[in-house]
Scaffold this active site. Sequence first.
Site, PDB file in Angstrom:
ATOM      1  N   CYS A  35       0.836  -1.195   0.000  1.00 38.39           N
ATOM      2  CA  CYS A  35       0.000   0.000   0.000  1.00 38.39           C
ATOM      3  C   CYS A  35       0.871   1.244   0.000  1.00 38.39           C
ATOM      4  O   CYS A  35       1.835   1.337   0.761  1.00 38.39           O
ATOM      5  CB  CYS A  35      -0.849   0.039   1.270  1.00 38.39           C
ATOM      6  N   GLN A 111      -4.174  -6.831  -6.195  1.00 38.17           N
ATOM      7  CA  GLN A 111      -4.579  -7.534  -4.976  1.00 38.17           C
ATOM      8  C   GLN A 111      -5.941  -7.007  -4.539  1.00 38.17           C
ATOM      9  O   GLN A 111      -6.053  -5.847  -4.132  1.00 38.17           O
ATOM     10  CB  GLN A 111      -3.546  -7.314  -3.856  1.00 38.17           C
ATOM     11  N   TYR A 195      -6.906  -9.318   7.538  1.00 36.94           N
ATOM     12  CA  TYR A 195      -8.056  -8.658   6.928  1.00 36.94           C
ATOM     13  C   TYR A 195      -9.250  -9.630   6.879  1.00 36.94           C
ATOM     14  O   TYR A 195      -9.175 -10.730   7.419  1.00 36.94           O
ATOM     15  CB  TYR A 195      -7.664  -8.093   5.557  1.00 36.94           C
ATOM     16  N   GLY A 340       9.336  -7.238  -1.370  1.00 39.72           N
ATOM     17  CA  GLY A 340       8.634  -6.052  -0.874  1.00 39.72           C
ATOM     18  C   GLY A 340       9.575  -4.884  -0.654  1.00 39.72           C
ATOM     19  O   GLY A 340       9.913  -4.144  -1.588  1.00 39.72           O
ATOM     20  N   ARG A 341      10.017  -4.749   0.593  1.00 42.27           N
ATOM     21  CA  ARG A 341      10.785  -3.548   0.953  1.00 42.27           C
ATOM     22  C   ARG A 341      12.063  -3.381   0.136  1.00 42.27           C
ATOM     23  O   ARG A 341      12.475  -2.247  -0.138  1.00 42.27           O
ATOM     24  CB  ARG A 341      11.075  -3.557   2.459  1.00 42.27           C
TER      25      ARG A 341
END
Length: 375
Positions: A35, A111, A195, A340-341
């Site tokens: 996000c 996603q 979630y 990711g990061r």
Amino acid sequence: MTTDNRSTLFSPLTLPTPDGTGFALRNRTILSPMCQYAVDRQDGVATDWHLQHYGAVAAGGFGLLTIESTGVNAAGRISPRDLGMYNETQEAAHRRLVSFIHSQGAAAAVQLNHAGGRASGKPWLPGTHGGSAPLEDGGWQTVGMTDQSIAKGYRPTTKLSKDGIEQIVSDFAAAARRADAAGYDVIQIHAAHGYLLHQSLSPLTNTRDDKYGGTEENRFRLTREVVDAVRAAWPDSKPLGIRISATDWVAGGLDVDVTSRLMRDLVKNHGINWVDVSSGGLVSTPLQPSGPGFHAVLGAQIKRALADTDAVVSVVGGISSPEQAETMLRTGQVDAVSIGRAAMRNPHWPAMAAARLGVPCEDNPAAPQYWRAEW
Ligand SMILES: Cc1cc2nc3c(=O)[nH]c(=O)nc-3n(C[C@H](O)[C@H](O)[C@H](O)COP(=O)(O)O)c2cc1C
């Protein structure tokens, strides 16, 4: 296990599809969904930020980009600044992103998510990662499997009725149709990280006593219904994926045996073609690991559980070294890696990794404009 000395990370990968054609990726590097909380007007519409962010990553050589958590309806967004996929303006902005990603030779996944009790969050504020956004800052009353708060700092949810659940299932299907119209190649259903779908799967948070709670069969029901509805709305020529938290890291919660059973069922009977393995995010626990490749073992366990299927398995978590990623693939632990990061730190991670792994210059997936960068 491969005996070829060319890079496995930079070999093509085919995601299976129900019609048997398969969908080819140029390599096995996948951008993990992250996000950006970068929507300007709380309207779910992608901005120039998203174009430059995903554009750089596509130019950097990834095989598949997974666009961040995208709400299937307004109440399902993780925060007021999240992307949505529930109106035409949002769909048009997604189309612009996908078009640029394709122009760089990468494939695009989105996603799709409903955040349940973790919706309406304020994760963009430094130092206040969790908790509900106040109503005056664009927050809203959330819905969930129960009427409890999902975690400290989050407002109690309104318990979903049977009709409310059916509406969410149909919102997933509508979002899938929009994703197809926007040109996406792949959908990833978000069933991880605490979630709504994860809230419904785990006995730690699902205390319902109707057909959506109690037994394992009942707790799996919502995720199955979502997968079936999305699969029916999504072309048979396109792969469908799911991200799963393989374990809650808490006794009495989900563990890898349970999630392996669920994945086998979803792959064999419900049209899932790609499983992206993560963990945790539902309840806070000191047992959640970190460090290099911290989910590798879980990825390998799910891969083994799916060994008699054609599903592709990827894993995420602390992967930043090209050699480590290459080893995970060569030893058959998983089929692909989600980054990711490390991709935030270096959007051209694949171009760098290809050079480090000895991929010849002419096969480096970097954009031609950057070929002279001397990776
Ligand atoms: C800023 C940020 C936003 C994230 N947003 C999402 C998201 O939208 N969906 C998701 O499944 N995971 C999300 N994650 C988790 C990452 O996709 C990834 O699983 C996690 O960072 C571990 O992988 P890494 O060590 O390669 O970063 C996010 C992580 C970060 C740092």
